[in-house]
Design an enzyme around this catalytic site. Structure first.
Site, short mmCIF file in Angstrom:
data_model
loop_
_atom_site.label_atom_id
_atom_site.label_comp_id
_atom_site.label_asym_id
_atom_site.label_seq_id
_atom_site.Cartn_x
_atom_site.Cartn_y
_atom_site.Cartn_z
N ALA A 211 -0.30 -27.94 -50.06
CA ALA A 211 0.37 -26.70 -49.65
C ALA A 211 1.06 -26.09 -50.86
O ALA A 211 0.97 -26.61 -51.98
CB ALA A 211 1.37 -26.99 -48.55
N ASN A 212 1.76 -24.98 -50.66
CA ASN A 212 2.57 -24.41 -51.74
C ASN A 212 3.87 -23.87 -51.16
O ASN A 212 4.10 -23.95 -49.95
CB ASN A 212 1.78 -23.33 -52.51
CG ASN A 212 1.35 -22.20 -51.60
OD1 ASN A 212 2.17 -21.53 -51.00
ND2 ASN A 212 0.03 -22.01 -51.49
N HIS A 213 4.72 -23.33 -52.03
CA HIS A 213 6.08 -22.97 -51.60
C HIS A 213 6.20 -21.57 -51.01
O HIS A 213 7.30 -21.11 -50.76
CB HIS A 213 7.05 -23.05 -52.79
CG HIS A 213 7.27 -24.44 -53.27
ND1 HIS A 213 7.78 -25.43 -52.47
CD2 HIS A 213 7.05 -25.02 -54.48
CE1 HIS A 213 7.87 -26.55 -53.15
NE2 HIS A 213 7.43 -26.34 -54.38
N SER A 214 5.10 -20.86 -50.82
CA SER A 214 5.23 -19.48 -50.33
C SER A 214 5.92 -19.44 -48.96
O SER A 214 5.58 -20.20 -48.06
CB SER A 214 3.83 -18.86 -50.22
OG SER A 214 3.94 -17.61 -49.60
N ALA A 278 -0.40 -16.64 -51.00
CA ALA A 278 -0.61 -17.61 -52.08
C ALA A 278 -1.75 -18.52 -51.62
O ALA A 278 -1.55 -19.40 -50.77
CB ALA A 278 0.67 -18.41 -52.31
#
Ligand code: CTP
Length: 423
Positions: A211-214, A278
């Site tokens: 995952a990412n921090h968006s 993202a």
């Protein structure tokens, strides 16, 4: 400040329901967003919350009687009815809805409703039996047929202590509806705008993901801003931490492949695509069927394969569209020109460049490679989850606009200004 609410005069009608206490939050939120909020109350409403509460929150005179005058000696409810850009009755009791449906005007709220030409929004609040009663439904239908917008009540605890349908809608949903109604006929009316937001998640096994921090804040601000300017908005959302706004069509797309499919489907009849999501560039080559056990291993390797580049796919689609669907455009422009998204109109495509270094050079390269009309270059990780964003806008022709740090809502408005100038 919210652009559509700034310098608008909103008229808030409050009637006799326990939900009147929530109207204080509504008045406060609208005032803080930049609107002038006039309040008109029935006598019953004043038994739940005093007019002083609203005068303190709005810094304006509150009218509770049809005979009441404003300090300048004008008739209160008449003056308020005339200057309102919108009339919102929240909470609206069954009795008030019935009176307005039949043109009665024996209290400050119903008299104002009869007099004003402003669009009417009602947020009903009552016991389930009253809401479901055929006569209430007929009265509501009458108001809707005359152009009123109803913010449907929700299910929850009611004044009687019982639980059921009839609880006034959340204040945020009422604010969304006000914004959407005020935005009708705005500068993006009759346009379909597709926005992507949030981050994608790529499954490793049934319990783990890449995952990412968006947070989705930027994409959601764009979707709300476009709705407020009259656009038909489809928001394709990955993983995010935002409240889902009203007046927007939400499509959920968790992985990059799901998002690609949704984007290619939705742009077929769109006027603009804004890719704020993202998107993960890679995904695990295989998704394990069962949870991966650590066993005795000290290290494990995860093989990743490349995800589709959604904007590159859109560029391909535009190239094809140019050749097949729009012979009027010179073949010399094929591949470089802004061309049809499939509906015979130009599809404006806007991307974001999330960079930790060499911001402008990297953003320019992406603008070229993805055949964009505009790229929003912003530094990460600072902008992730932050209410403020510092962005530089780079246009296809090379023009650069460096913006100071500003709330994402304001940046969204600046980006949406381009949708109009670019099409
Ligand atoms: N994007 C996309 N499909 C992907 C990755 C990104 O459409 N698979 C879009 C993003 O939504 C954004 C733009 O492309 O609008 C640039 O995304 P960014 O993550 O900054 O760049 P990448 O293309 O992933 O390139 P790099 O990894 O080299 O930074």
């Amino acid at each position: 400040m919210i652009r559509i609410l700034k310098n608008k005069t909103l008229l808030l009608g409050i009637t006799g329901s326990i939900a009147a206490f929530k109207a204080a939050g509504l008045a406060s939120q609208l005032t803080q967003a930049g609107a002038a909020v006039d309040v008109v109350m029935t006598r019953e409403a004043t038994q739940f919350v005093g007019p002083l509460t609203f005068e303190s929150l709005t810094h304006r005179h509150v009218v509770t009687d049809v005979m009441a005058l404003l300090p300048d000696s004008t008739i209160g409810h008449v003056a308020m009815a005339k200057r309102a850009h919108i009339f919102v009755i929240a909470p609206a009791t069954a009795h008030t809805i019935a009176k307005i449906a039949h043109g009665l005007a024996d209290d400050a709220v119903s008299a104002t409703a009869l007099d004003t030409r402003a669009p009417l929004v009602i947020a009903p609040a009552m016991e389930t039996g009253m809401w479901e009663n055929a006569v209430t439904q007929e009265n509501v239908a009458k108001l809707v047929a005359r152009g009123a917008v109803v913010v449907e009540p929700g299910i929850g605890r009611l004044a009687s202590g019982a639980s059921g349908k009839g609880r006034m809608a959340d204040v945020d949903d009422i604010v969304d509806t006000i914004r959407a109604v005020l935005g009708r006929g705005g500068d993006l009316a009759n346009r379909k705008i597709v926005v992507t937001a949030g981050g994608t998640q790529e499954p490793i096994d049934p319990v783990r993901v890449i995952a990412n921090h968006s947070s989705g804040k930027m994409g959601f601000a764009l979707a709300e801003g476009a709705r407020d300017r009259g656009a038909r908005v489809t928001l394709i959302a990955g993983v995010h931490s935002q409240r889902v706004p009203r007046g927007i069509e939400l499509v959920e797309a968790t992985s990059a492949c799901e998002m690609r499919d949704a984007v290619l489907r939705e742009i077929a009849d769109a006027d603009a695509l804004i890719m704020a999501a993202a998107v993960a560039d890679f995904r695990p080559a295989q998704q394990a069927e069962h949870k991966i056990k650590k066993g005795q291993a000290e290290t494990i390797a995860l093989e990743l394969v490349r995800n589709p580049d959604i904007l590159a796919k859109v560029a391909e689609r535009r190239k094809k569209g140019n050749k097949v669907e729009d012979p009027a455009i010179s073949p010399a422009l094929a591949g470089g020109a802004r061309v049809s998204g499939g509906n015979g109109r130009n599809l404006v495509v806007i991307g974001f460049a999330a960079e930790t270094n060499d911001l402008l050079a990297n953003a320019r390269a992406k603008l070229e490679a993805k055949n964009l009309d505009l790229i929003v270059a912003n530094p990460v990780p600072q902008s992730f989850g932050n209410d403020l964003d510092q962005a530089t806008l780079i246009e296809r022709g090379g023009a650069v606009t460096e913006l100071p740090p500003m709330p994402k809502e304001e940046l969204a408005e600046k980006i949406l200004d381009f949708v109009n100038t670019l099409r």
